[in-house]
Design an enzyme around this catalytic site. Structure first.
Site, mmCIF file in Angstrom:
data_model
loop_
_atom_site.group_PDB
_atom_site.id
_atom_site.type_symbol
_atom_site.label_atom_id
_atom_site.label_comp_id
_atom_site.label_asym_id
_atom_site.label_seq_id
_atom_site.Cartn_x
_atom_site.Cartn_y
_atom_site.Cartn_z
ATOM 1 N N LYS A 22 -7.084 0.963 -3.411
ATOM 2 C CA LYS A 22 -7.699 1.023 -2.073
ATOM 3 C C LYS A 22 -6.725 0.539 -1.005
ATOM 4 O O LYS A 22 -6.541 1.191 0.021
ATOM 5 C CB LYS A 22 -8.961 0.150 -2.054
ATOM 6 C CG LYS A 22 -9.497 -0.131 -0.661
ATOM 7 C CD LYS A 22 -10.749 -0.990 -0.674
ATOM 8 C CE LYS A 22 -10.543 -2.477 -0.743
ATOM 9 N NZ LYS A 22 -10.160 -3.144 0.520
ATOM 10 N N ASN A 23 -6.125 -0.632 -1.241
ATOM 11 C CA ASN A 23 -5.313 -1.241 -0.178
ATOM 12 C C ASN A 23 -3.928 -0.608 -0.030
ATOM 13 O O ASN A 23 -3.205 -0.937 0.910
ATOM 14 C CB ASN A 23 -5.206 -2.757 -0.385
ATOM 15 C CG ASN A 23 -6.540 -3.437 -0.113
ATOM 16 O OD1 ASN A 23 -7.464 -2.818 0.432
ATOM 17 N ND2 ASN A 23 -6.644 -4.696 -0.490
ATOM 18 N N ARG A 93 -12.171 -3.354 8.633
ATOM 19 C CA ARG A 93 -11.089 -3.998 9.393
ATOM 20 C C ARG A 93 -9.771 -3.245 9.283
ATOM 21 O O ARG A 93 -8.938 -3.311 10.187
ATOM 22 C CB ARG A 93 -10.870 -5.417 8.871
ATOM 23 C CG ARG A 93 -12.052 -6.315 9.005
ATOM 24 C CD ARG A 93 -11.689 -7.679 8.499
ATOM 25 N NE ARG A 93 -10.488 -8.151 9.175
ATOM 26 C CZ ARG A 93 -10.481 -8.747 10.356
ATOM 27 N NH1 ARG A 93 -11.602 -8.967 10.987
ATOM 28 N NH2 ARG A 93 -9.347 -9.128 10.907
ATOM 29 N N CYS A 117 -14.924 -11.894 9.980
ATOM 30 C CA CYS A 117 -15.670 -11.271 8.886
ATOM 31 C C CYS A 117 -16.096 -12.327 7.900
ATOM 32 O O CYS A 117 -15.868 -13.523 8.112
ATOM 33 C CB CYS A 117 -14.853 -10.173 8.223
ATOM 34 S SG CYS A 117 -13.646 -10.786 7.069
ATOM 35 N N ARG A 122 -9.715 -14.056 10.610
ATOM 36 C CA ARG A 122 -8.818 -12.914 10.466
ATOM 37 C C ARG A 122 -8.325 -12.320 11.795
ATOM 38 O O ARG A 122 -8.591 -11.157 12.095
ATOM 39 C CB ARG A 122 -9.472 -11.825 9.586
ATOM 40 C CG ARG A 122 -9.856 -12.355 8.230
ATOM 41 C CD ARG A 122 -10.432 -11.310 7.330
ATOM 42 N NE ARG A 122 -9.433 -10.410 6.772
ATOM 43 C CZ ARG A 122 -9.713 -9.395 5.980
ATOM 44 N NH1 ARG A 122 -10.965 -9.143 5.666
ATOM 45 N NH2 ARG A 122 -8.761 -8.635 5.505
ATOM 46 N N VAL A 124 -5.621 -10.708 14.577
ATOM 47 C CA VAL A 124 -4.586 -9.670 14.427
ATOM 48 C C VAL A 124 -3.433 -9.937 15.407
ATOM 49 O O VAL A 124 -2.736 -9.029 15.822
ATOM 50 C CB VAL A 124 -5.152 -8.240 14.610
ATOM 51 C CG1 VAL A 124 -6.039 -7.855 13.440
ATOM 52 C CG2 VAL A 124 -5.915 -8.111 15.923
ATOM 53 N N ASP A 125 -3.259 -11.220 15.756
ATOM 54 C CA ASP A 125 -2.224 -11.584 16.734
ATOM 55 C C ASP A 125 -0.823 -11.188 16.292
ATOM 56 O O ASP A 125 0.021 -10.834 17.122
ATOM 57 C CB ASP A 125 -2.281 -13.096 17.022
ATOM 58 C CG ASP A 125 -2.164 -13.937 15.760
ATOM 59 O OD1 ASP A 125 -2.901 -13.654 14.792
ATOM 60 O OD2 ASP A 125 -1.324 -14.849 15.720
ATOM 61 N N GLN A 126 -0.562 -11.193 14.988
ATOM 62 C CA GLN A 126 0.786 -10.847 14.510
ATOM 63 C C GLN A 126 1.078 -9.352 14.675
ATOM 64 O O GLN A 126 2.205 -8.953 14.934
ATOM 65 C CB GLN A 126 0.974 -11.252 13.041
ATOM 66 C CG GLN A 126 0.763 -12.730 12.782
ATOM 67 C CD GLN A 126 1.696 -13.591 13.616
ATOM 68 O OE1 GLN A 126 2.913 -13.403 13.627
ATOM 69 N NE2 GLN A 126 1.130 -14.541 14.338
ATOM 70 N N ASP A 305 -7.494 -11.844 -3.629
ATOM 71 C CA ASP A 305 -8.490 -10.830 -4.003
ATOM 72 C C ASP A 305 -8.953 -10.956 -5.453
ATOM 73 O O ASP A 305 -9.817 -10.195 -5.891
ATOM 74 C CB ASP A 305 -7.939 -9.413 -3.756
ATOM 75 C CG ASP A 305 -7.843 -9.088 -2.276
ATOM 76 O OD1 ASP A 305 -8.442 -9.809 -1.462
ATOM 77 O OD2 ASP A 305 -7.156 -8.109 -1.926
ATOM 78 N N ILE A 327 -5.293 -18.563 1.501
ATOM 79 C CA ILE A 327 -5.078 -17.418 2.405
ATOM 80 C C ILE A 327 -6.205 -17.305 3.447
ATOM 81 O O ILE A 327 -5.935 -17.141 4.635
ATOM 82 C CB ILE A 327 -4.976 -16.087 1.612
ATOM 83 C CG1 ILE A 327 -3.955 -16.198 0.470
ATOM 84 C CG2 ILE A 327 -4.655 -14.914 2.550
ATOM 85 C CD1 ILE A 327 -2.511 -16.315 0.887
ATOM 86 N N ARG A 397 -17.596 -0.333 -1.415
ATOM 87 C CA ARG A 397 -16.463 -0.189 -0.491
ATOM 88 C C ARG A 397 -15.143 -0.176 -1.246
ATOM 89 O O ARG A 397 -14.178 0.436 -0.802
ATOM 90 C CB ARG A 397 -16.438 -1.345 0.498
ATOM 91 C CG ARG A 397 -17.566 -1.334 1.496
ATOM 92 C CD ARG A 397 -17.375 -2.431 2.501
ATOM 93 N NE ARG A 397 -16.006 -2.394 3.010
ATOM 94 C CZ ARG A 397 -15.442 -3.348 3.717
ATOM 95 N NH1 ARG A 397 -16.123 -4.417 4.032
ATOM 96 N NH2 ARG A 397 -14.202 -3.234 4.131
#
Ligand code: EPU
Length: 418
Positions: A22-23, A93, A117, A122, A124-126, A305, A327, A397
């Site tokens: 998936k990822n 996301r 979430c 989480r 997304v500044d980076q 995960d 994480i 998902r």
């Protein structure tokens, strides 16, 4: 909402095939935005998240043809919309992964901020800081990231922390930038490497994927390519944990054992017998496992995960296992649910101390996120009596036909439609 009903305590035996990752598939689908020619993808998993990503890409103007499980071709001759709307982003996301490709090829993107979430804030500044380094003008307005650039310019980017989708977004953006980009502190996950390999097949010039320093020499355009998505290491790891915890002898085919070193090490430490070669992996166990400690880390460390699934395994192991989540700040939502099944778990800040109990007993529980759901399935397979897991849309998902695969190796598991 569908539920899963599991009657646990049955050993698992046989062989099942693993799906595509998936990822890896999610960023690679977004790479189709980078070229007007066709990107043909094989081994895409049939998952809700993939359907959501295809829906998002279609509204950007991506033409999708072919039916899974066969190859799917994606072509983006022109842009239909530069906006990734809140309605889609809030369901997934990973939608943020269209940001880099849209700005790089079309010079403009308007992507909804994903928001927090179930597993953490989480931010997304980076992603944003990296795009600014590449010369994009980024503003936040009405919950949307608006990024603009005539043509991105190569730069040296040092991320504050290791971020998987952040690395992927910047990697895709840099392929079409003018000049050289260096991403320092890059994520080394196999999914980043798979994306880089797909981009290289499309004509991108990339070195160092799989290390913490990726060097990209921008090109004017990318062309079409064919690519096969790597096997899903987290799906594979989840089945390994299930068989080790419940007992039995199962071979997982179409897998990538080399991407699972940290997980295999842990399961061996717990007492499971694991052998592998090339693209298969076999797990055997017929005794009570020993509790193991683990600390989640970026790849090649133990994956966040897999944290919830390892915790499920520890619930009935001999002794106490200490699991530290480094994480995400809120990834212990499965703990109260595992406790409902009789597990003995204490949380202290980012650490869960799991004291093994002789057995779990079935109960009604609720899935809260994807990997939490997987841990409840494993616990349900261990538990005596019936476990009913509610809200399994989370599971759909990210796991392709999980209950069918488990039933094929002897689990008593059923989807209850509602
Ligand atoms: N972070 C920031 N700012 C950023 C980016 C990340 O502070 O701009 C923080 C995050 O809040 C987190 C840490 O950095 O604390 C690492 O997050 P990362 O960006 O690596 O996570 P991600 O890219 O959003 C991907 C996977 C997740 C997986 C993580 C970690 C995809 C689509 N998602 O998320 O997968 O847990 O990497 O390995 O690749 C899952 O499949 O269940 C899942 C959640």
């Amino acid at each position: 909402m569908d539920k899963l009903s599991i009657r646990g305590g049955k050993p698992l035996n046989g062989s099942i095939a693993m799906s595509g990752a998936k990822n890896a598939a999610l960023p690679i689908l977004c790479a189709a935005l980078l070229s007007e020619e066709a990107l043909v993808l094989d081994n895409l998993p049939r998952l809700q998240d993939i359907a959501s990503m295809l829906k998002l890409l279609r509204q950007h103007g991506v033409e999708v043809s072919g039916e899974q499980p066969g190859p799917v071709a994606l072509r983006t001759p022109h842009l239909a919309s530069d906006e990734a709307p809140y309605e889609i982003v809030k369901t997934m996301r990973a939608s943020i992964l269209v940001l880099g490709p849209l700005v790089a090829r079309f010079g403009r993107a308007r992507v909804s901020l994903p928001g927090g979430c179930a597993i953490g804030a989480r931010p997304v500044d980076q992603h944003i800081k990296g795009l600014e380094k590449l010369g994009a003008k980024v503003t936040i307005e009405q919950g949307y990231i608006l990024a603009e650039a005539k043509r991105l310019k190569g730069a040296r980017i040092v991320t504050d922390m290791v971020t998987v989708t952040g690395t992927e977004n910047l990697l895709m953006a840099a392929t079409l930038a003018e000049g050289q980009t260096i991403i320092e502190n890059a994520a080394r996950e196999p999914e980043v490497v798979d994306l880089a390999n797909c981009l290289i097949a499309m004509g991108a010039r990339i070195q160092g994927a799989g290390t913490d320093r990726i060097i990209i020499d921008g090109v004017a355009r990318l062309h079409g390519a064919k690519h096969r998505i790597i096997p899903d290491r987290i799906e594979t790891g989840t089945f390994l944990c299930a068989v080790a915890a419940v007992g039995g002898d199962v071979t997982l085919t179409g897998a990538a054992p080399r991407t699972l070193d940290a997980v295999i090490e842990k399961l061996r430490e717990a007492g499971a017998d694991i052998s592998h070669n090339g693209d298969w992996i076999r797990v055997r166990n017929d005794r009570r496992l020993k509790a193991v400690n683990a600390r989640t880390l970026p790849y090649p460390g133990f994956p966040t995960d897999m944290q919830a699934q390892l915790m499920a395994l520890n619930t009935t192991a001999d002794g106490a296992g200490v699991i530290t989540e480094t994480i995400f700040e809120n990834r212990f939502m499965h703990v109260p649910e595992l406790t409902r099944l009789g597990a003995n778990i204490r949380i202290e800040n980012d650490t869960a101390i799991v004291q093994g109990v002789p057995t779990l007993s079935g109960a009604r529980v609720m899935a809260t996120d994807l990997r939490a759901s997987a841990s409840l399935v494993i616990a349900g397979l261990i538990a005596h009596g019936e476990t009913v897991i509610d809200r399994i849309y989370h599971l759909d998902r990210g796991y392709e036909q999980m209950e069918r695969k488990l039933a094929a190796i002897g689990a008593d598991i059923q989807r209850v439609k509602s």
